[in-house]
Design an enzyme around this catalytic site. Structure first.
Site, PDB file in Angstrom:
ATOM      1  N   LYS A  91      10.349  70.302  69.634  1.00 48.41           N
ATOM      2  CA  LYS A  91      10.095  68.865  69.735  1.00 48.41           C
ATOM      3  C   LYS A  91       9.701  68.281  68.376  1.00 48.41           C
ATOM      4  O   LYS A  91      10.229  67.256  67.951  1.00 48.41           O
ATOM      5  CB  LYS A  91       8.971  68.634  70.759  1.00 48.41           C
ATOM      6  CG  LYS A  91       8.888  67.236  71.286  1.00 48.41           C
ATOM      7  CD  LYS A  91       7.742  67.084  72.277  1.00 48.41           C
ATOM      8  CE  LYS A  91       7.956  67.874  73.559  1.00 48.41           C
ATOM      9  NZ  LYS A  91       6.907  67.596  74.564  1.00 48.41           N
ATOM     10  N   LYS A 103       0.314  75.750  71.397  1.00 53.09           N
ATOM     11  CA  LYS A 103      -0.145  75.363  72.731  1.00 53.09           C
ATOM     12  C   LYS A 103      -1.358  76.208  73.079  1.00 53.09           C
ATOM     13  O   LYS A 103      -1.555  77.293  72.508  1.00 53.09           O
ATOM     14  CB  LYS A 103       0.953  75.617  73.773  1.00 53.09           C
ATOM     15  CG  LYS A 103       0.853  74.721  74.985  1.00 53.09           C
ATOM     16  CD  LYS A 103       1.465  73.359  74.716  1.00 53.09           C
ATOM     17  CE  LYS A 103       1.365  72.406  75.880  1.00 53.09           C
ATOM     18  NZ  LYS A 103       2.145  71.188  75.658  1.00 53.09           N
ATOM     19  N   ASN A 218       0.536  58.639  84.289  1.00 55.08           N
ATOM     20  CA  ASN A 218       0.456  57.978  82.984  1.00 55.08           C
ATOM     21  C   ASN A 218       1.841  57.636  82.422  1.00 55.08           C
ATOM     22  O   ASN A 218       2.155  56.477  82.153  1.00 55.08           O
ATOM     23  CB  ASN A 218      -0.333  58.902  82.042  1.00 55.08           C
ATOM     24  CG  ASN A 218      -0.326  58.412  80.612  1.00 55.08           C
ATOM     25  OD1 ASN A 218       0.719  58.331  79.977  1.00 55.08           O
ATOM     26  ND2 ASN A 218      -1.479  58.057  80.100  1.00 55.08           N
ATOM     27  N   SER A 345       0.471  61.179  68.322  1.00 57.73           N
ATOM     28  CA  SER A 345      -0.531  62.169  67.904  1.00 57.73           C
ATOM     29  C   SER A 345      -0.423  62.413  66.391  1.00 57.73           C
ATOM     30  O   SER A 345      -1.435  62.561  65.706  1.00 57.73           O
ATOM     31  CB  SER A 345      -0.312  63.493  68.630  1.00 57.73           C
ATOM     32  OG  SER A 345      -1.059  63.532  69.821  1.00 57.73           O
TER      33      SER A 345
HETATM   34  P1  NAD Z   1      -0.239  62.377  85.151  1.00 60.22           P
HETATM   35  O1  NAD Z   1      -1.133  63.432  85.705  1.00 60.22           O
HETATM   36  O2  NAD Z   1      -0.827  61.091  84.692  1.00 60.22           O
HETATM   37  O3  NAD Z   1       0.862  61.990  86.250  1.00 60.22           O
HETATM   38  C1  NAD Z   1       1.568  62.941  86.962  1.00 60.22           C
HETATM   39  C2  NAD Z   1       2.114  62.272  88.229  1.00 60.22           C
HETATM   40  O4  NAD Z   1       2.903  63.229  88.920  1.00 60.22           O
HETATM   41  C3  NAD Z   1       1.022  61.828  89.207  1.00 60.22           C
HETATM   42  O5  NAD Z   1       1.381  60.580  89.745  1.00 60.22           O
HETATM   43  C4  NAD Z   1       1.064  62.884  90.303  1.00 60.22           C
HETATM   44  O6  NAD Z   1       0.687  62.378  91.565  1.00 60.22           O
HETATM   45  C5  NAD Z   1       2.536  63.226  90.294  1.00 60.22           C
HETATM   46  N1  NAD Z   1       2.803  64.516  90.902  1.00 60.22           N
HETATM   47  C6  NAD Z   1       2.057  65.638  90.885  1.00 60.22           C
HETATM   48  N2  NAD Z   1       2.632  66.585  91.642  1.00 60.22           N
HETATM   49  C7  NAD Z   1       3.766  66.037  92.126  1.00 60.22           C
HETATM   50  C8  NAD Z   1       4.771  66.517  92.991  1.00 60.22           C
HETATM   51  N3  NAD Z   1       4.715  67.748  93.518  1.00 60.22           N
HETATM   52  N4  NAD Z   1       5.808  65.692  93.260  1.00 60.22           N
HETATM   53  C9  NAD Z   1       5.847  64.448  92.761  1.00 60.22           C
HETATM   54  N5  NAD Z   1       4.909  63.938  91.960  1.00 60.22           N
HETATM   55  C10 NAD Z   1       3.882  64.726  91.661  1.00 60.22           C
HETATM   56  O7  NAD Z   1       0.596  63.100  84.009  1.00 60.22           O
HETATM   57  P2  NAD Z   1       1.401  62.457  82.799  1.00 60.22           P
HETATM   58  O8  NAD Z   1       0.529  62.459  81.606  1.00 60.22           O
HETATM   59  O9  NAD Z   1       2.067  61.213  83.220  1.00 60.22           O
HETATM   60  O10 NAD Z   1       2.490  63.586  82.555  1.00 60.22           O
HETATM   61  C11 NAD Z   1       3.626  63.708  83.404  1.00 60.22           C
HETATM   62  C12 NAD Z   1       4.580  64.722  82.827  1.00 60.22           C
HETATM   63  O11 NAD Z   1       4.940  64.322  81.512  1.00 60.22           O
HETATM   64  C13 NAD Z   1       4.012  66.146  82.688  1.00 60.22           C
HETATM   65  O12 NAD Z   1       5.064  67.057  82.902  1.00 60.22           O
HETATM   66  C14 NAD Z   1       3.590  66.215  81.245  1.00 60.22           C
HETATM   67  O13 NAD Z   1       3.601  67.538  80.748  1.00 60.22           O
HETATM   68  C15 NAD Z   1       4.681  65.363  80.614  1.00 60.22           C
HETATM   69  N6  NAD Z   1       4.271  64.849  79.318  1.00 60.22           N
HETATM   70  C16 NAD Z   1       3.226  63.972  79.227  1.00 60.22           C
HETATM   71  C17 NAD Z   1       2.842  63.524  77.989  1.00 60.22           C
HETATM   72  C18 NAD Z   1       1.718  62.531  77.843  1.00 60.22           C
HETATM   73  O14 NAD Z   1       1.413  62.170  76.703  1.00 60.22           O
HETATM   74  N7  NAD Z   1       1.116  62.065  78.912  1.00 60.22           N
HETATM   75  C19 NAD Z   1       3.529  63.932  76.836  1.00 60.22           C
HETATM   76  C20 NAD Z   1       4.608  64.807  76.968  1.00 60.22           C
HETATM   77  C21 NAD Z   1       4.960  65.265  78.233  1.00 60.22           C
END
Ligand code: NAD
Length: 420
Positions: A91, A103, A218, A345
């Site tokens: 990435k 990580k 998020n 970041s």
């Molecule tokens: P978050 O915890 O804010 O949101 C995750 C959402 O997924 C929640 O609404 C939760 O209810 C839902 N969820 C959980 N289990 C589920 C299921 N079985 N089926 C459907 N929905 C489900 O997390 P986020 O920060 O939004 O991150 C989401 C994804 O994006 C993750 O895979 C994370 O690794 C990836 N990501 C996030 C970031 C970041 O900066 N936030 C950066 C890179 C990658």
């Protein structure tokens, strides 16, 4: 040494079929630079004592200090952390950031801990890894189940250990502790820039284009909001409890209100659907923004979306890649589509080192510029080599590592058959 999962290895293989790189870097890509396993001690509120396995991996530092999040989850193990650190390497390279990949994590279910226990565990983790991380060697950030407050505790513990303020040791901190503006919205923003850039290349309009978002958290909420504002029709969203669908487009304000009032998007108006239904909906764009491996060999033949924007890390298992490609489905890969988070970041790290903080508009402009440029690079390479966007992104990333290795001299140089 911990190893890569089969999916990551398959994707490296797919990219290596299109580029000629030195054996030095191919060897280096197969395993991490360094892996640390620790036991993280915790005094529980009831007086009992527990030790949790903790990890930190620096996968590759050819392009700069390792960069990558810390995950608190019961499934965390050495191999998972290593694979996630490999993805971070790809990435950062594809985005042109001056970082390698890292990580970390603790094998723990944080929902079983009180807030005070969570703070003690976060600080104890830093006690154990303080000599392995650092602003010039390895810079953690939030990941699953860790957030700005946890990063704040960790940065503070590092300050106590070093007896010096080093906010650049960790990103994703609260703004009051040296965090960056725009960090919380960065991943959704970045994913939307990637989609918008591709839609422009394809001369496609937002109006009439339907979108389904799995994971209304998020990143997913921000992406859905931007899509709706730009004129896309967001017809389905879900969370862990299930999803809702409305062919005419959802009222996202109402969905957010329902989610905050009742904890589930299904409390909003719309037809209730399961997460499995959402993934196979007949929509133009599917954005998995929740979990890993929601699209596998089993459901890949049933996917009807034309475009998949991978906001989550690894939502498509490598075993599904062939079926999706055969069915003409375009995948905008995670290492590009969710790279907005690590890009801001990077901005946070730069601001911390300069002690000079940028306004929200500057962050937004710089993020958009980097996301658009990276997307163009990936799209052009995909077209030139007639390959998918994921493989194109891997090709660019691996090539970048190879060039940096060549600059130092590879086997060919030292044998005397390469005089570059
Ligand atoms: P978050 O915890 O804010 O949101 C995750 C959402 O997924 C929640 O609404 C939760 O209810 C839902 N969820 C959980 N289990 C589920 C299921 N079985 N089926 C459907 N929905 C489900 O997390 P986020 O920060 O939004 O991150 C989401 C994804 O994006 C993750 O895979 C994370 O690794 C990836 N990501 C996030 C970031 C970041 O900066 N936030 C950066 C890179 C990658």
């Amino acid at each position: 040494m911990p190893s890569l999962n089969d999916g990551a290895s398959a994707r490296i293989e797919a990219a290596l079929a299109h580029i000629d790189i030195s054996d030095d870097i191919a060897q280096g890509l197969a395993q991490p630079d360094a892996a640390l396993k620790v036991s993280v001690p915790l005094r529980r509120d009831d007086g009992s004592f527990a030790l949790y396995p903790g990890y930190r991996v620096r996968y590759d530092t050819t392009l700069g200090p390792a960069k990558g999040g810390i995950r608190f989850h019961p499934d965390v193990d050495a191999d998972e952390v290593s694979t996630l650190a490999f993805w971070m390497t790809m990435k950062c390279a594809v985005m042109g950031l001056p970082f390698g990949g890292g990580k970390g994590g603790i094998t723990v279910d944080p929902k079983t801990l009180s807030p005070a226990e969570l703070e003690r565990l976060s600080r104890a983790y830093i006690e154990q890894v303080a000599d392995f991380i650092g602003p010039d060697t390895d810079i953690p950030a939030p990941d699953v189940n860790t957030n700005p407050r946890v990063m704040g505790w960790m940065a503070d513990q590092y300050r106590i250990i070093r007896r010096a303020h080093r906010p650049d040791v960790i990103t994703g901190k609260p703004i009051e502790m040296g965090g960056s503006r725009g960090r919380t919205t960065a991943t959704g923003d970045g994913a939307f820039h990637v989609l918008a850039t591709m839609m422009k290349r394809w001369s496609r309009e937002a109006a009439g284009t339907t979108v389904a978002v799995q994971g209304f958290g998020n990143a997913g909420v921000r992406f859905a909001r931007l899509a709706a504002e730009a004129g896309y029709r967001v017809v389905a969203v879900s969370d862990s409890a299930g999803g809702i669908y409305n062919a005419d487009g959802l009222d996202l304000d109402a969905v957010e209100q329902a989610k905050s009032a009742h904890g589930a998007v299904t409390a909003a108006e719309g037809e209730e659907i399961t997460n499995a239904d959402l993934v196979t909906l007949d929509v133009d764009i599917l954005a998995p923004a929740a979990l890993e491996s929601v699209i596998t060999a089993d459901n890949a033949p049933a996917i009807r979306a034309g475009i998949i924007v991978e906001i989550a890390n690894g939502p498509i298992a490598a075993e599904a890649d062939g079926t999706l490609a055969d069915n003409g489905i375009v995948v905008l890969p995670d290492i590009l589509a969710n790279a907005g988070g690590v890009t801001v970041s990077y901005f946070e790290w730069v601001q911390n080192r300069q002690a000079w903080y940028w306004d929200a508009e500057t962050i937004a402009d710089r993020l958009e510029k980097r996301m658009v440029e990276a997307t163009e690079r990936v799209a052009e390479r995909a077209e030139t080599l007639d390959i998918g966007h994921r493989t194109a992104a891997y090709v660019i990333a691996i090539e970048k590592l190879d060039q940096a290795a060549e600059a130092r001299g590879t086997s060919a140089f030292f044998r005397g058959d390469d005089h570059r």
